[in-house]
Design a protein around this motif. Structure first.
Motif, short mmCIF file in Angstrom:
data_model
loop_
_atom_site.label_atom_id
_atom_site.label_comp_id
_atom_site.label_asym_id
_atom_site.label_seq_id
_atom_site.Cartn_x
_atom_site.Cartn_y
_atom_site.Cartn_z
N THR A 5 0.86 -1.18 0.00
CA THR A 5 0.00 0.00 0.00
C THR A 5 0.90 1.23 0.00
OG1 THR A 5 -0.14 0.08 2.42
CG2 THR A 5 -1.84 -1.17 1.25
N VAL A 6 0.50 2.23 -0.77
CA VAL A 6 1.28 3.46 -0.90
C VAL A 6 0.34 4.65 -0.73
CG1 VAL A 6 2.77 4.84 -2.38
CG2 VAL A 6 2.90 2.35 -2.48
N LYS A 7 0.75 5.60 0.10
CA LYS A 7 -0.01 6.84 0.27
C LYS A 7 0.91 8.02 0.08
CE LYS A 7 -2.81 9.52 3.51
NZ LYS A 7 -3.42 9.59 4.86
N ARG A 18 4.94 13.94 1.72
CA ARG A 18 5.05 12.78 2.60
C ARG A 18 4.62 11.54 1.83
NH1 ARG A 18 1.56 11.89 8.20
NH2 ARG A 18 2.36 9.80 8.71
N ALA A 19 5.34 10.45 2.04
CA ALA A 19 5.00 9.17 1.42
C ALA A 19 5.06 8.08 2.48
CB ALA A 19 5.96 8.86 0.27
N ASP A 20 4.04 7.24 2.51
CA ASP A 20 3.99 6.08 3.41
C ASP A 20 3.86 4.82 2.56
OD1 ASP A 20 3.78 7.08 6.30
OD2 ASP A 20 2.32 8.32 5.24
N ILE A 21 4.78 3.89 2.75
CA ILE A 21 4.80 2.65 1.98
C ILE A 21 4.75 1.48 2.96
CG2 ILE A 21 6.07 1.25 0.30
CD1 ILE A 21 7.45 3.83 -0.61
N GLU A 23 8.74 5.48 5.41
CA GLU A 23 8.12 6.80 5.43
C GLU A 23 9.13 7.84 4.94
OE1 GLU A 23 5.52 9.15 8.70
OE2 GLU A 23 7.65 8.96 9.21
N PHE A 24 8.64 8.78 4.15
CA PHE A 24 9.45 9.91 3.69
C PHE A 24 8.70 11.18 4.04
CE2 PHE A 24 9.92 13.28 0.57
CZ PHE A 24 11.29 13.47 0.55
N LEU A 25 9.41 12.17 4.60
CA LEU A 25 8.81 13.46 4.93
C LEU A 25 9.78 14.56 4.55
CD1 LEU A 25 6.56 15.16 6.24
CD2 LEU A 25 7.73 14.86 8.43
N ASN A 83 12.73 6.96 6.71
CA ASN A 83 13.04 5.83 7.57
C ASN A 83 12.26 4.60 7.13
OD1 ASN A 83 10.39 5.78 9.07
ND2 ASN A 83 11.09 7.83 9.67
N GLY A 84 12.74 3.46 7.57
CA GLY A 84 12.09 2.20 7.22
C GLY A 84 12.37 1.14 8.26
#
Length: 363
Positions: free
Chosen positions: A141-143, A163-166, A178-180, A198-199
């Motif tokens: 899932t990607v947001k 921002r990206a949430d994977i 997560e990328f911010l 971070n991951g």
């Protein structure tokens, strides 16, 4: 009047009995007089309301079932709303004692039956259902969230945030990344510019306990005199609360950190490294069907010549606008105990706050 009542009763019960041509031999269903048509071609979900859904079961994780309906497209259904699941497709399921089973799936009457094995596990002990092999992409899932604030007049100011949430989830593991990024310019001068990525990879030993073989983080903020900061570590985690609406877990472990500074005073090292230790917590709560609250916090120890102990926290409200679009409100706090002075002997502030408004899109 009796005939009218019998006619209405027949119509209401007909969805449960009209599948008699191709039955699925299963005692959990036969007890209730229910047989399923085309069970080998479709997956079936019955809701607590009595409604049936036909389509493909993608995965179940985090108290939610992802289901692809032929008519209604992809649905995300709360676990508490599900009464029955029937699938002749091959699935891998995991229970809270760490057991993994593979085979066809039948959930009914509060029990889980996998393949030809007896239904000895309760539905409440089910941790996850892995996606079928032909639906591997559905495990991801990607947001993406984007925000902007423009001001013109006496002061020209522009603020951008991204921002990206994977996430990737299976029956026994999860990968989170997560990328911010945040950038502010005022009268053509950059006043804020930082990046955090971070991951983590977690392997679930039980429903509550998990091992974290690796986690990593990259951070950059020239205004804190940090050109690049790299952190790598490992640890363990435990869920102190795990319900249909609330999740709360803690994680901890050792880490290695290296910091490269943007500028330093004469004679000082341009970079330093340190062994460290981290402790973190994640809290998620479904306030309503449309509003979710999340809180993430992490404390990381480090030597003073690398900037000292650091803390990071983010509190977010996610408000559903449509099934795929959210309006997000986030407050971000960064703290560094011993900021390193730049080449002009100026010591940065210890704390930074950011309020972010953004639109999020689920891909």
């Amino acid at each position: 009047m009796l005939k009218k009542y019998l006619l209405i009763s027949t119509l209401l019960l007909s969805p449960l009995t009209c599948f008699a041509n191709e039955s699925l031999p299963d005692p959990l269903l036969e007890e209730r007089g229910v047989v399923i048509k085309d069970a080998s071609q479709f997956d079936w979900v019955r809701l607590n309301s009595g409604e049936w859904l036909k389509g493909e079961l993608i995965a179940m994780y985090d108290k939610e079932l992802e289901f692809d309906s032929d008519v209604l497209d992809t649905l995300v259904i709360d676990r508490e709303d599900i009464y029955m699941i029937v699938s002749d497709r091959h699935h891998t399921v995991r229970f809270n004692d760490g057991t993994e089973l593979s085979g066809t799936l039948n959930i009914s009457g509060g029990y889980v039956k996998v393949g030809d094995l007896p239904a000895k596990y309760r539905y409440r002990d089910l941790v996850s259902i892995a996606p079928s092999i032909d639906s591997e992409l559905s495990a991801w899932t990607v947001k993406i969230s984007l925000g902007a604030d423009l001001s013109r007049g006496n002061t020209d100011q522009t603020e951008y945030s991204a921002r990206a949430d994977i996430k990737r989830r299976t029956a026994s593991s999860r990968f989170l990344a997560e990328f911010l990024g945040y950038r502010t310019t005022s009268d053509e001068q950059v006043t804020k510019n930082n990046i955090r990525a971070n991951g983590t990879f977690d392997w679930f030993y039980t429903q509550k306990m998990y091992f974290r073989p690796i986690f990593f983080e990259y951070y950059r903020d020239p205004f804190q005199n940090i050109a690049n900061k790299y952190t790598v570590g490992a640890g363990v985690g435990y869920y102190v609360m795990d319900t249909d609406k609330t999740e709360w877990d803690f994680s901890t472990g050792p880490a290695y950190q290296k910091t490269e500074f943007d500028t330093v005073t004469t004679g000082e090292d341009k970079s330093n490294a340190s062994m460290s230790y981290f402790i973190g917590t994640n809290f998620e709560h479904e306030l309503t069907k449309k509003i979710d609250f999340t809180f993430n916090y992490r404390y990381l120890t480090a030597k003073s010549d690398t900037g000292g102990d650091s803390q990071y926290a983010m509190a977010s409200f996610e408000i559903d606008i449509t099934d795929d679009i959210d309006f997000d409100i986030s407050l971000v706090w960064d703290y560094l105990a011993d900021p390193i002075a730049d080449e002009n002997a100026v010591v940065p502030e210890k704390e930074d706050y950011k309020m972010i408004f953004a639109l999020g899109i689920d891909l």
